[in-house]
Design a protein around this motif. Structure first.
Motif, PDB file in Angstrom:
ATOM      1  N   GLY A 146      47.462  18.085 -49.098  1.00 29.04           N
ATOM      2  CA  GLY A 146      46.640  17.184 -48.374  1.00 29.04           C
ATOM      3  C   GLY A 146      44.956  17.467 -48.282  1.00 29.04           C
ATOM      4  O   GLY A 146      44.438  17.224 -47.508  1.00 29.04           O
ATOM      5  N   THR A 147      44.749  18.269 -49.310  1.00 31.20           N
ATOM      6  CA  THR A 147      43.299  18.658 -49.625  1.00 31.20           C
ATOM      7  C   THR A 147      42.610  17.960 -50.503  1.00 31.20           C
ATOM      8  O   THR A 147      43.016  17.785 -51.629  1.00 31.20           O
ATOM      9  CB  THR A 147      43.298  20.259 -49.732  1.00 31.20           C
ATOM     10  OG1 THR A 147      43.837  20.990 -48.727  1.00 31.20           O
ATOM     11  CG2 THR A 147      41.820  20.613 -49.941  1.00 31.20           C
ATOM     12  N   VAL A 148      41.418  17.503 -49.930  1.00 33.24           N
ATOM     13  CA  VAL A 148      40.477  16.677 -50.871  1.00 33.24           C
ATOM     14  C   VAL A 148      38.964  17.695 -50.776  1.00 33.24           C
ATOM     15  O   VAL A 148      38.766  17.820 -49.754  1.00 33.24           O
ATOM     16  CB  VAL A 148      40.392  15.168 -50.542  1.00 33.24           C
ATOM     17  CG1 VAL A 148      39.201  14.533 -51.342  1.00 33.24           C
ATOM     18  CG2 VAL A 148      41.743  14.608 -50.668  1.00 33.24           C
ATOM     19  N   THR A 149      38.466  17.867 -52.044  1.00 33.83           N
ATOM     20  CA  THR A 149      37.257  18.141 -51.945  1.00 33.83           C
ATOM     21  C   THR A 149      35.981  16.967 -51.982  1.00 33.83           C
ATOM     22  O   THR A 149      36.280  16.599 -52.888  1.00 33.83           O
ATOM     23  CB  THR A 149      37.095  19.484 -53.040  1.00 33.83           C
ATOM     24  OG1 THR A 149      37.910  20.298 -53.076  1.00 33.83           O
ATOM     25  CG2 THR A 149      35.557  19.727 -53.241  1.00 33.83           C
ATOM     26  N   VAL A 150      35.271  17.247 -51.006  1.00 37.12           N
ATOM     27  CA  VAL A 150      34.062  16.115 -50.989  1.00 37.12           C
ATOM     28  C   VAL A 150      32.692  16.776 -51.420  1.00 37.12           C
ATOM     29  O   VAL A 150      32.665  18.044 -50.983  1.00 37.12           O
ATOM     30  CB  VAL A 150      33.997  15.739 -49.489  1.00 37.12           C
ATOM     31  CG1 VAL A 150      32.798  14.823 -49.168  1.00 37.12           C
ATOM     32  CG2 VAL A 150      35.238  14.973 -48.852  1.00 37.12           C
ATOM     33  N   LEU A 151      32.158  16.493 -52.262  1.00 40.54           N
ATOM     34  CA  LEU A 151      31.008  16.628 -52.776  1.00 40.54           C
ATOM     35  C   LEU A 151      29.853  16.027 -52.023  1.00 40.54           C
ATOM     36  O   LEU A 151      29.830  14.743 -52.047  1.00 40.54           O
ATOM     37  CB  LEU A 151      30.796  16.320 -54.449  1.00 40.54           C
ATOM     38  CG  LEU A 151      32.144  16.978 -55.248  1.00 40.54           C
ATOM     39  CD1 LEU A 151      31.843  16.552 -56.835  1.00 40.54           C
ATOM     40  CD2 LEU A 151      32.216  18.192 -55.131  1.00 40.54           C
ATOM     41  N   ALA A 152      28.976  17.040 -51.705  1.00 41.62           N
ATOM     42  CA  ALA A 152      27.872  16.553 -50.791  1.00 41.62           C
ATOM     43  C   ALA A 152      26.573  17.090 -51.078  1.00 41.62           C
ATOM     44  O   ALA A 152      26.231  18.473 -50.958  1.00 41.62           O
ATOM     45  CB  ALA A 152      28.060  16.720 -49.211  1.00 41.62           C
ATOM     46  N   GLY A 153      25.692  16.638 -51.639  1.00 42.03           N
ATOM     47  CA  GLY A 153      24.394  17.221 -52.429  1.00 42.03           C
ATOM     48  C   GLY A 153      24.945  18.039 -53.551  1.00 42.03           C
ATOM     49  O   GLY A 153      26.011  17.664 -54.415  1.00 42.03           O
ATOM     50  N   THR A 154      24.654  19.227 -53.305  1.00 41.50           N
ATOM     51  CA  THR A 154      25.070  20.260 -54.448  1.00 41.50           C
ATOM     52  C   THR A 154      26.280  21.298 -53.911  1.00 41.50           C
ATOM     53  O   THR A 154      26.724  22.076 -54.799  1.00 41.50           O
ATOM     54  CB  THR A 154      23.754  21.281 -54.635  1.00 41.50           C
ATOM     55  OG1 THR A 154      23.470  21.893 -53.463  1.00 41.50           O
ATOM     56  CG2 THR A 154      22.716  20.417 -55.311  1.00 41.50           C
ATOM     57  N   GLN A 155      26.623  20.787 -52.703  1.00 44.43           N
ATOM     58  CA  GLN A 155      27.763  21.663 -52.206  1.00 44.43           C
ATOM     59  C   GLN A 155      28.931  20.931 -52.189  1.00 44.43           C
ATOM     60  O   GLN A 155      29.187  19.740 -52.338  1.00 44.43           O
ATOM     61  CB  GLN A 155      27.432  21.961 -50.580  1.00 44.43           C
ATOM     62  CG  GLN A 155      26.194  22.755 -50.402  1.00 44.43           C
ATOM     63  CD  GLN A 155      25.989  23.882 -51.230  1.00 44.43           C
ATOM     64  OE1 GLN A 155      26.897  24.855 -51.197  1.00 44.43           O
ATOM     65  NE2 GLN A 155      24.902  24.207 -52.184  1.00 44.43           N
TER      66      GLN A 155
END
Length: 445
Positions: free
Chosen positions: A71-80
């Motif tokens: 159930g884990t998705v990594t969301v990229l926001a800016g450089t983080q």
């Protein structure tokens, strides 16, 4: 009671807002909430949500499927990057480490219920405030590590949580709650099912904490019987001589506490006397000796560290420091220069730190004798470096090219000749001139 407010990075707040605007629940959760409440800077900002993974991916343009099956998705926001995980229930833990499967739930509380400790089972958003159904905040204020629900169930699900309980106690300077502590002791043997890499990670975090001496709890709870059984006998092993006033184990724990917060140094102090467990002897005067323990300890430590999957650089550095840690030498410039050359400048600096940590865990007699010598050694070493005295073949005024020009064939003899020339310079630094060294080649060949 005043409403609790947590300040989070703008990207994390944006992710929460986007999920909430789409009709889903979303909170920061776990360690970032705990650390924020403690006034610490979180390493990561994890997010939990009622949105399913595919729904999260629809809302955000830049995502990575880092743990989609859980159930884990990594969301990229800016450089983080931010891990966004759907509320879930874990299936049966058949291997004592991983759930056989997970199922999603619409309940935040059920998601929090599956977590390890109360202080890690809190969630927050600006609208709802702090969600704390298991009194994690109360345990933070009391300085307590307590399992969510039944400690035996939590540790039975994931045995690594047994070490995590001790590690969090060391990092936060907290005590382990009574029932949780009892379960740690009872279920410690189940750690033998945990991979060596995960054991290494927890050991590193404990040693790098502000209270590395809490390693003592690993002994008191029976954890060392699984991960480092050679340590156990040290806790009762006497050192009857004027340099020591503690058992080997107690000395070890105090030496770990005295070492700077570098992993290689604290691993060195943890293992530096490990071979005393099987190298001891007592002379006719009743004085204990441990001849060869440094060399034997270095050999043993290499196997132990490889077993825990440490990298080659760490293994090399720790084993070399263990081998040198008990080395005695005259405190004069020539001896210090030779020692710096033999070790290398970078290792010598750490050797002095190890030497001091070892001394600080000894008797008052040892401290009074050794600490002034250590201070003088540091002064001499600083002079040697300031004067840029030759300590290695790279600094020698002649090289292999010079020897070849004189007719020497490349090979072992050339290396031996250069090393003999280096010894002349270590004896007297002023000899490090091209003219002098070339004049000595025939003599040292």
């Amino acid at each position: 009671m005043d409403r609790i407010s947590i300040s989070m990075p703008g990207e994390a707040a944006w992710i929460l807002a986007r999920l909430q605007e789409a009709g889903y629940e979303a909170y920061i959760v776990g360690g970032c909430v705990r650390d924020s409440l403690l006034g610490r800077v979180p390493d990561d900002w994890d997010i939990t949500t009622s949105a399913k993974p595919e729904q999260v991916k629809e809302l955000f343009r830049r995502t990575v499927d880092t743990g989609i099956q859980h159930g884990t998705v990594t969301v990229l926001a800016g450089t983080q990057s931010y891990e966004v995980t759907t509320y879930r229930l874990d299936g049966a833990y058949e291997d004592g480490r991983h759930p056989a499967g997970v199922s999603f739930t619409s309940s935040l509380v059920e998601d929090l219920r599956r977590r390890d400790f109360t202080i890690n089972a809190m969630a927050y958003n600006d609208e709802a405030g702090l969600v704390d159904k298991f009194d994690g905040l109360g345990d933070l204020k009391a300085g307590i590590i307590r399992c969510v629900g039944s400690p035996k169930e939590r540790f039975g699900e994931d045995a690594l949580r047994i070490m995590r309980a001790v590690r969090f106690g060391a990092q936060l300077d907290f005590l382990i709650e009574k029932n949780t502590f009892s379960a740690v002791c009872e279920l410690a043997p189940s750690l033998d099912r945990i991979s060596r890499e995960r054991i290494q990670t927890e050991l590193n975090k404990l040693l790098l904490s502000d209270h590395p001496g809490r390693f003592r709890l690993l002994y008191e709870t029976g954890i060392t019987k699984v991960i480092l059984p050679e340590f156990d006998c040290l806790m009762e092993l006497l050192q009857r001589n004027r340099y020591h006033c503690y058992t080997v184990g107690e000395h070890t724990l105090r030496a770990v506490e005295a070492a700077p917060g570098q992993l290689s140094l604290r691993l060195t102090m943890l293992l530096h006397d490990i071979a005393k467990g099987w190298t001891g002897s007592t002379d006719s005067d009743g004085c204990d000796h441990f001849y060869g323990h440094a060399k034997e300890g270095a050999r043993w430590a290499e196997g132990f560290l490889r077993g825990l999957k440490y990298d080659n650089h760490t293994i090399s550095r720790v084993t070399r420091l263990i081998q040198w840690h008990d080395y005695r030498f005259p405190v004069d410039k020539k001896s210090v220069r030779r020692l710096m050359s033999a070790m290398g400048e970078d290792l010598f600096a750490d050797f002095l730190l190890v030497y001091r940590a070892d001394t600080m865990a000894k008797s008052e007699y040892a401290k009074e004798k050794i600490l002034p010598e250590l201070c003088e050694t540091k002064r001499l070493a600083a002079e040697i470096l300031a004067e840029k005295q030759c300590l290695s073949l790279k600094q020698l005024a002649v090289s292999g090219s010079d020897l070849i020009a004189m007719g020497m064939t490349p090979g072992p003899q050339m290396g031996e000749t250069l090393n003999r020339l280096l010894q002349l310079v270590l004896e007297e630094p002023s000899r490090n001139t091209r003219e002098y060294l070339l004049s000595q080649i025939e003599r040292v060949k």
